[in-house]
Design an enzyme around this catalytic site. Structure first.
Site, PDB file in Angstrom:
ATOM      1  N   GLU A 297       0.913  -1.175  -0.102  1.00 34.11           N
ATOM      2  CA  GLU A 297      -0.067   0.030  -0.099  1.00 34.11           C
ATOM      3  C   GLU A 297       0.777   1.317  -0.103  1.00 34.11           C
ATOM      4  O   GLU A 297       0.505   1.946  -0.946  1.00 34.11           O
ATOM      5  CB  GLU A 297      -0.983   0.235   1.045  1.00 34.11           C
ATOM      6  N   ASP A 301       1.564   4.040  -3.144  1.00 31.96           N
ATOM      7  CA  ASP A 301       0.868   5.549  -2.795  1.00 31.96           C
ATOM      8  C   ASP A 301       2.342   6.418  -3.120  1.00 31.96           C
ATOM      9  O   ASP A 301       1.923   7.644  -4.055  1.00 31.96           O
ATOM     10  CB  ASP A 301       0.591   5.512  -1.427  1.00 31.96           C
ATOM     11  N   SER A 515      -6.771   2.531  -4.099  1.00 31.71           N
ATOM     12  CA  SER A 515      -5.585   2.907  -3.401  1.00 31.71           C
ATOM     13  C   SER A 515      -4.672   3.333  -4.589  1.00 31.71           C
ATOM     14  O   SER A 515      -3.654   3.967  -4.345  1.00 31.71           O
ATOM     15  CB  SER A 515      -4.909   1.720  -2.807  1.00 31.71           C
TER      16      SER A 515
END
Length: 614
Positions: A297, A301, A515
């Site tokens: 994650e 990002d 995401s």
């Protein structure tokens, strides 16, 4: 004419007066039904330490909200005149009487001023107490609860009260009734030669819905170059020195790995090699650089948000406070959603990044309404100060977060198990921009993109016309009782959300989910802020009033795609704003409903830049 009355499905206030064991009179402040999926195991250990957060009333919040909308409305005279940290704090500060009453209450329990900590605006009071004292304070009994599916254990209660003289000065106390299971919005794929999900028919390039020319490989692998081509930002160079910055939040022990970033840059952004980002550790957060600890994650990002915006200075906020993955009865967690800890920090920063993305969330119904409203009000403070906040809309349609339409559920969490659309939070907060997902070129809605209508938050005026237009296209009575047509609708916008080529733990992998779409959209907003700041103009701040008015001309409407599941193809996307394709089918006697979403559409940076600079 039918009148619909929408009630909270999780939380309700009770004004019953009861006699507390310590001899003072308490009124119940909040009470919930035991949420679905949690079982009570045993009374909490009396010496277990709870980190209580007490929210004092904000009597002037309506003035703050008015200021937020005025400085965010491109047709208002105050547009762009964002408030300072001090101005915002003045508008959300509690009355001195509330501070005194709460302090006297705590002192009567033997809690001294030196044991308290306060937020910058003094609207939150934090104190560490053992369970035995917390039970006396709140006239309640804490238990250890376990989530049956994951095995996670927490210390919670299903009701609590406050002394009558304190009741009117306090909005909420947590952790008490919050049973949310905070999670990221990503799906991971292994990098293999068979991962080509779309054929390019041998063409070298393809044309997007907005007319830009995109390399055909972008139909199976999303890179920085793909996104810049698709969203019309090729050739734009941002500044490293004009004062523009971008931020990414990290939770759940997700660590952004510096080595992975360098591998990503070497492959996709060679001019950024040897550059990095600043890390801020909050509430015991860490950023473990052991390669095996690299978070998918977090890597996703930072690689795409910072890769799109280089050389804009970038920040990664690692906030601690996640529940343990393998808890036991001796060490249950009492942690709140970590948003509050991050907000405590960022609201105290004089000059936070102008653009921030968050790829985490939960089902709205698992967060007590009072807590959701209070956290949402904190996001409003950042918007009033000129910060654009993006949140992933979720990866489970309107189900329980499960991206597989065949296995997700749509039940209320109040013990009734009634079928109902389940929106995500914080995306459902009207003061943030919710980002849904698309895939392929030309773009269609991706099957897992989340959306729907909030139960907690009323529909804001900036989107009423767009939502009314969508709902008018539904046959009368369609899905009646399954969603709140008067609620805040999500998402607001979308971006690519599938087949992102990410470096993680030293290897390239494919990653998908909202995401991916949230940091992507955030990257282009940061580029818009770069252009504005370089021109001597204020940043965009809270985006939604702009997006639903002037900004829609710079978005590409997505009118194709569906949300298959339960043996049906669902409905097609429509022209204009849409929560996408509502899917309705029967399975084993219960109803499954999912939504794939695109909102107003995807960004066209070139058009948006012209609009914001005009």
């Amino acid at each position: 004419m039918k009148v619909f009355v929408w009630l909270s499905v999780v939380l309700y206030a009770v004004s019953v007066t009861v006699a507390a064991p310590q001899g003072c009179t308490h009124k119940v402040k909040e009470q919930i039904e035991p949420p679905r999926g949690w079982v009570k195991l045993a009374p909490a250990p009396p010496d277990h330490i709870i980190h209580l957060r007490i929210a004092l009333l904000q009597p002037n919040f309506t003035q703050l909200e008015q200021a937020l909308y005025e400085v965010s409305d491109p047709d208002h005279a105050r547009y762009g005149q964002h408030l300072s940290k001090e101005q915002v704090e003045e508008l959300v500060a509690p009355h001195s009487e509330s501070i005194n009453v709460v302090d006297e209450w705590l002192a009567s329990l033997g809690i001294q001023q030196s044991e308290l900590s306060r937020s910058s605006a003094k609207d939150w009071v934090k104190v560490k107490v053992p369970v035995s004292l917390a039970e006396k304070m709140l006239d309640t009994t804490y238990h250890v609860w376990q989530h049956t599916e994951s095995g996670d254990t927490i210390v919670r209660t299903t009701h609590y009260g406050l002394p009558e003289d304190v009741h009117g000065h306090v909005e909420l106390v947590q952790p008490t009734t919050i049973f949310s299971r905070f999670r990221g919005m990503k799906t991971t794929y292994r990098l293999t030669s068979s991962n080509q999900q779309a054929s390019d028919s041998g063409a070298a390039s393809i044309r997007s819905a907005s007319g830009t020319v995109v390399d055909a490989s972008c139909n199976s692998t999303i890179t920085i170059t793909c996104l810049k081509e698709l969203y019309n930002a090729t050739g734009y160079n941002s500044s490293a020195t004009n004062g523009n910055t971008i931020g990414i939040t990290g939770y759940l022990e997700q660590y952004a790995n510096f080595m992975d970033l360098q591998s990503f840059y070497a492959q996709q952004r060679p001019d950024a090699v040897n550059s990095t980002f600043k890390v801020t550790l909050i509430n015991g957060g860490q950023n473990n650089q052991t390669l095996s600890a690299a978070g998918i994650e977090a890597d996703l990002d930072v690689e795409f948000a910072f890769g799109l915006t280089y050389p804009t200075p970038s920040y990664f906020y690692s906030t601690g406070g996640s529940p343990p993955f393998i808890p036991d009865m001796d060490t249950p967690t009492d942690t709140n959603e970590p948003y509050a800890e991050w907000l405590d920090y960022i609201l105290g920063v004089p000059n936070p990044p102008q653009t921030i993305s968050t790829s985490y969330g939960d089902d709205e119904q698992t967060v007590p309404e009072s807590y959701a409203q209070r956290v949402c009000a904190s996001f409003a403070q950042l918007g009033a100060r000129g910060v654009s906040l993006m949140f992933s809309s979720g990866d489970g349609g309107v189900g329980d977060g499960d991206p597989d339409p065949a296995t997700q559920t749509c039940y209320t969490n109040d013990g009734r198990n009634v079928t109902r659309f389940i929106p995500g939070f914080p995306a459902s907060c009207p003061y943030v921009t919710a980002v849904g997902g698309t895939t392929y070129v030309p773009e269609v809605a991706v099957f897992f993109s989340g959306g729907g209508f909030s139960i907690y938050f009323a529909q804001p005026s900036y989107q009423t016309a767009a939502v009314a237009s969508y709902l008018a296209k539904l046959a009368p009575g369609t899905y009646q009782g399954l969603y709140n047509p008067y609620g805040r609708a999500i998402p607001d916008v979308s971006a690519q959300a599938n087949y992102f080529l990410v470096w993680n733990a030293g290897e390239p992998i494919y990653v998908g989910g909202t995401s991916a779409s949230s940091p992507t959209f955030t990257g282009f907003v940061s580029l818009l802020n770069d252009a504005l700041i370089s021109a001597g103009r204020p940043p965009l701040g809270f985006l939604n009033p702009f997006l639903y008015s002037r900004g829609v001309a710079g978005l590409t409407d997505i009118t194709a795609g569906n949300n298959p599941g339960c043996g049906t193809e669902g409905f097609n996307a429509t022209v204009g704003w849409d929560p996408g394709k509502l899917l309705n089918c029967e399975k084993s006697g219960w109803l499954t409903i999912t939504i794939a979403v695109t909102g107003l559409g995807t960004p066209n940076f070139g058009l948006l830049k012209d609009i914001v600079l005009s």
